[in-house]
Design a protein around this motif. Sequence first.
Motif, PDB file in Angstrom:
ATOM      1  N   UNK A 185       0.798  -1.226   0.000  1.00 36.55           N
ATOM      2  CA  UNK A 185       0.000   0.000   0.000  1.00 36.55           C
ATOM      3  C   UNK A 185       0.829   1.274   0.000  1.00 36.55           C
ATOM      4  N   UNK A 186       2.161   1.175  -0.164  1.00 38.22           N
ATOM      5  CA  UNK A 186       2.994   2.381  -0.143  1.00 38.22           C
ATOM      6  C   UNK A 186       2.913   3.091  -1.488  1.00 38.22           C
ATOM      7  N   UNK A 187       3.027   4.414  -1.497  1.00 44.03           N
ATOM      8  CA  UNK A 187       2.993   5.152  -2.753  1.00 44.03           C
ATOM      9  C   UNK A 187       4.151   4.740  -3.652  1.00 44.03           C
ATOM     10  N   UNK A 188       3.922   4.697  -4.939  1.00 39.56           N
ATOM     11  CA  UNK A 188       4.972   4.334  -5.882  1.00 39.56           C
ATOM     12  C   UNK A 188       5.963   5.483  -6.014  1.00 39.56           C
ATOM     13  N   UNK A 189       7.243   5.161  -5.922  1.00 45.15           N
ATOM     14  CA  UNK A 189       8.295   6.160  -6.092  1.00 45.15           C
ATOM     15  C   UNK A 189       9.395   5.518  -6.924  1.00 45.15           C
ATOM     16  N   UNK A 190      10.295   6.320  -7.500  1.00 41.82           N
ATOM     17  CA  UNK A 190      11.394   5.745  -8.262  1.00 41.82           C
ATOM     18  C   UNK A 190      12.223   4.793  -7.410  1.00 41.82           C
ATOM     19  N   UNK A 191      12.752   3.757  -8.034  1.00 40.31           N
ATOM     20  CA  UNK A 191      13.529   2.754  -7.304  1.00 40.31           C
ATOM     21  C   UNK A 191      14.765   3.388  -6.675  1.00 40.31           C
ATOM     22  N   UNK A 192      15.041   3.041  -5.463  1.00 38.67           N
ATOM     23  CA  UNK A 192      16.195   3.565  -4.744  1.00 38.67           C
ATOM     24  C   UNK A 192      16.851   2.392  -4.033  1.00 38.67           C
ATOM     25  N   UNK A 193      18.132   2.160  -4.313  1.00 37.84           N
ATOM     26  CA  UNK A 193      18.805   0.999  -3.746  1.00 37.84           C
ATOM     27  C   UNK A 193      19.113   1.167  -2.276  1.00 37.84           C
ATOM     28  N   UNK A 194      19.122   2.410  -1.777  1.00 40.69           N
ATOM     29  CA  UNK A 194      19.396   2.632  -0.359  1.00 40.69           C
ATOM     30  C   UNK A 194      18.223   2.165   0.487  1.00 40.69           C
ATOM     31  N   UNK A 195      18.548   1.686   1.684  1.00 41.19           N
ATOM     32  CA  UNK A 195      17.525   1.267   2.648  1.00 41.19           C
ATOM     33  C   UNK A 195      17.025   2.534   3.322  1.00 41.19           C
ATOM     34  N   UNK A 196      15.755   2.887   3.117  1.00 46.75           N
ATOM     35  CA  UNK A 196      15.215   4.175   3.564  1.00 46.75           C
ATOM     36  C   UNK A 196      14.609   4.059   4.954  1.00 46.75           C
ATOM     37  N   UNK A 197      15.084   4.892   5.847  1.00 44.22           N
ATOM     38  CA  UNK A 197      14.703   4.802   7.261  1.00 44.22           C
ATOM     39  C   UNK A 197      14.126   6.135   7.732  1.00 44.22           C
ATOM     40  N   UNK A 198      13.004   6.058   8.432  1.00 45.54           N
ATOM     41  CA  UNK A 198      12.408   7.225   9.080  1.00 45.54           C
ATOM     42  C   UNK A 198      12.629   7.115  10.581  1.00 45.54           C
ATOM     43  N   UNK A 199      13.250   8.123  11.184  1.00 48.34           N
ATOM     44  CA  UNK A 199      13.467   8.170  12.633  1.00 48.34           C
ATOM     45  C   UNK A 199      12.560   9.244  13.225  1.00 48.34           C
ATOM     46  N   UNK A 200      11.881   8.907  14.298  1.00 45.06           N
ATOM     47  CA  UNK A 200      10.959   9.848  14.932  1.00 45.06           C
ATOM     48  C   UNK A 200      11.564  10.451  16.190  1.00 45.06           C
ATOM     49  N   UNK A 201      11.495  11.789  16.288  1.00 47.03           N
ATOM     50  CA  UNK A 201      11.835  12.505  17.517  1.00 47.03           C
ATOM     51  C   UNK A 201      10.567  13.209  17.982  1.00 47.03           C
ATOM     52  N   UNK A 202      10.014  12.756  19.108  1.00 48.70           N
ATOM     53  CA  UNK A 202       8.768  13.325  19.628  1.00 48.70           C
ATOM     54  C   UNK A 202       8.964  13.941  21.004  1.00 48.70           C
ATOM     55  N   UNK A 203       9.710  13.269  21.884  1.00 44.59           N
ATOM     56  CA  UNK A 203       9.965  13.762  23.232  1.00 44.59           C
ATOM     57  C   UNK A 203      11.354  14.394  23.293  1.00 44.59           C
ATOM     58  N   UNK A 204      11.557  15.297  24.244  1.00 38.80           N
ATOM     59  CA  UNK A 204      12.838  15.992  24.350  1.00 38.80           C
ATOM     60  C   UNK A 204      13.996  15.007  24.448  1.00 38.80           C
ATOM     61  N   UNK A 205      13.836  13.977  25.272  1.00 37.24           N
ATOM     62  CA  UNK A 205      14.916  13.022  25.486  1.00 37.24           C
ATOM     63  C   UNK A 205      15.182  12.136  24.274  1.00 37.24           C
ATOM     64  N   UNK A 206      14.264  12.133  23.295  1.00 39.00           N
ATOM     65  CA  UNK A 206      14.474  11.337  22.085  1.00 39.00           C
ATOM     66  C   UNK A 206      15.692  11.801  21.294  1.00 39.00           C
ATOM     67  N   UNK A 207      16.013  13.087  21.392  1.00 36.32           N
ATOM     68  CA  UNK A 207      17.123  13.642  20.604  1.00 36.32           C
ATOM     69  C   UNK A 207      18.417  12.909  20.928  1.00 36.32           C
ATOM     70  N   UNK A 208      18.663  12.678  22.238  1.00 34.15           N
ATOM     71  CA  UNK A 208      19.912  12.041  22.659  1.00 34.15           C
ATOM     72  C   UNK A 208      20.019  10.609  22.148  1.00 34.15           C
ATOM     73  N   UNK A 209      18.896   9.973  21.872  1.00 34.27           N
ATOM     74  CA  UNK A 209      18.896   8.587  21.431  1.00 34.27           C
ATOM     75  C   UNK A 209      18.898   8.471  19.912  1.00 34.27           C
ATOM     76  N   UNK A 210      18.051   9.253  19.258  1.00 30.22           N
ATOM     77  CA  UNK A 210      17.875   9.115  17.813  1.00 30.22           C
ATOM     78  C   UNK A 210      19.055   9.680  17.022  1.00 30.22           C
ATOM     79  N   UNK A 211      19.593  10.824  17.420  1.00 26.69           N
ATOM     80  CA  UNK A 211      20.670  11.422  16.631  1.00 26.69           C
ATOM     81  C   UNK A 211      21.878  10.497  16.473  1.00 26.69           C
TER      82      UNK A 211
END
Length: 372
Positions: A47-73
């Motif tokens: 069900x994902x939108x069609x986009x041009x092929x990309x060989x890189x593994x695409x990752x979304x990281x979420x920062x929601x809480x203040x303390x998330x910055x120290x972990x996600x970055x």
Amino acid sequence: MLSDPLPAIAALKRRTEKFLAERGARLKLALKNRLAPLAGLGQAPRSAPAVPNNSAFRILCLIDLIQDVETILPVAETLRAAGGFDVEICLTTWLETIAPDSPRRVRASGFTPILVARKEQDLIGVLNTRQFDAVITASESTAAAHRFAHALVNRANDLGLATFTLQHGLENLGLTSLLDGVQEFASQHILTWGAPDGLPSWLPPQRRRRCIGIGRIQSPDLSVPPEPLPVQIASPIVAVFENLHWERYNEAYVRSFLDDLAAVIRARPDLTFVVKPHPAGRWLTQNQNALDRDAPNLIVADPTSETWRGLTAINLIRHAQKVITTPSSVALDAAQCGVSPAVAAYHLDLPAYAPLPLLRGLEDWRTFLDGP
């Protein structure tokens, strides 16, 4: 009398040493070589939108809480440096409003954050309009504080993406702590500080199977000198950390902590006590009369002030001679930095902190400060 804290510090450092040594390699293997096939790497998610092929593994990281910055970055930076990953960071406008330094730090690390409102439909919309292979959250569970990350992960699972969350504290809800009742994770994979077989016996088998020990992501890099503090302090520093906004503390605990802190401030003019409130709870910032702010050897490092806004816990610890904290991962930060920590315990049962000095009264505070 409290025992010498130095052996406890050494034991804590050894506990994570073997994981930290291979942190980058373990993270890369966990995300790509071992777990990416579970998400069908190289295939478009359902069900994902069609986009041009990309060989890189695409990752979304979420920062929601203040303390998330120290972990996600550190995660995002490690993946970017490893190569083969296309990493984007999503940050809520709510966090941008209450902690404007957070998006600045993200941009300073070379990422342009995707800014979205802190609403479930807006977060989910990021997945509906862009193609990703995986989603990483710093703090995801069924707990109320994590509900937006939980909604994002549920949608990612529906789309067939790989989903990961990270252990973010010594007392991590649903993983090492039952303080707020039984919690569950939607994430398919839980990246923990230590080996899964070292987690509590009450952890359900199906949850333990999802755990992968990779080390503590936000561990201090001691090869880099600490940044100077924003003010000059001539005397030895005792760094004090508080998260008194937490519901686990009753009135007696809060009163004892404040009374004992005030007593040692008066008794030890040769020391400067720099108190850092929790960046989200900010209890001492909001309770201005809780301590005598006129004490010449007391500094409250208000995270909302221009002077102290950019101060990290690690940087303050590295300038300190000793650290006193309410129950928090700050105790482990201090141990890993080689600075003697103590935990204000009072009536609380704190098995996770048992190797460290536990302060249960004023005499314990005095003994700790008088010790090596």
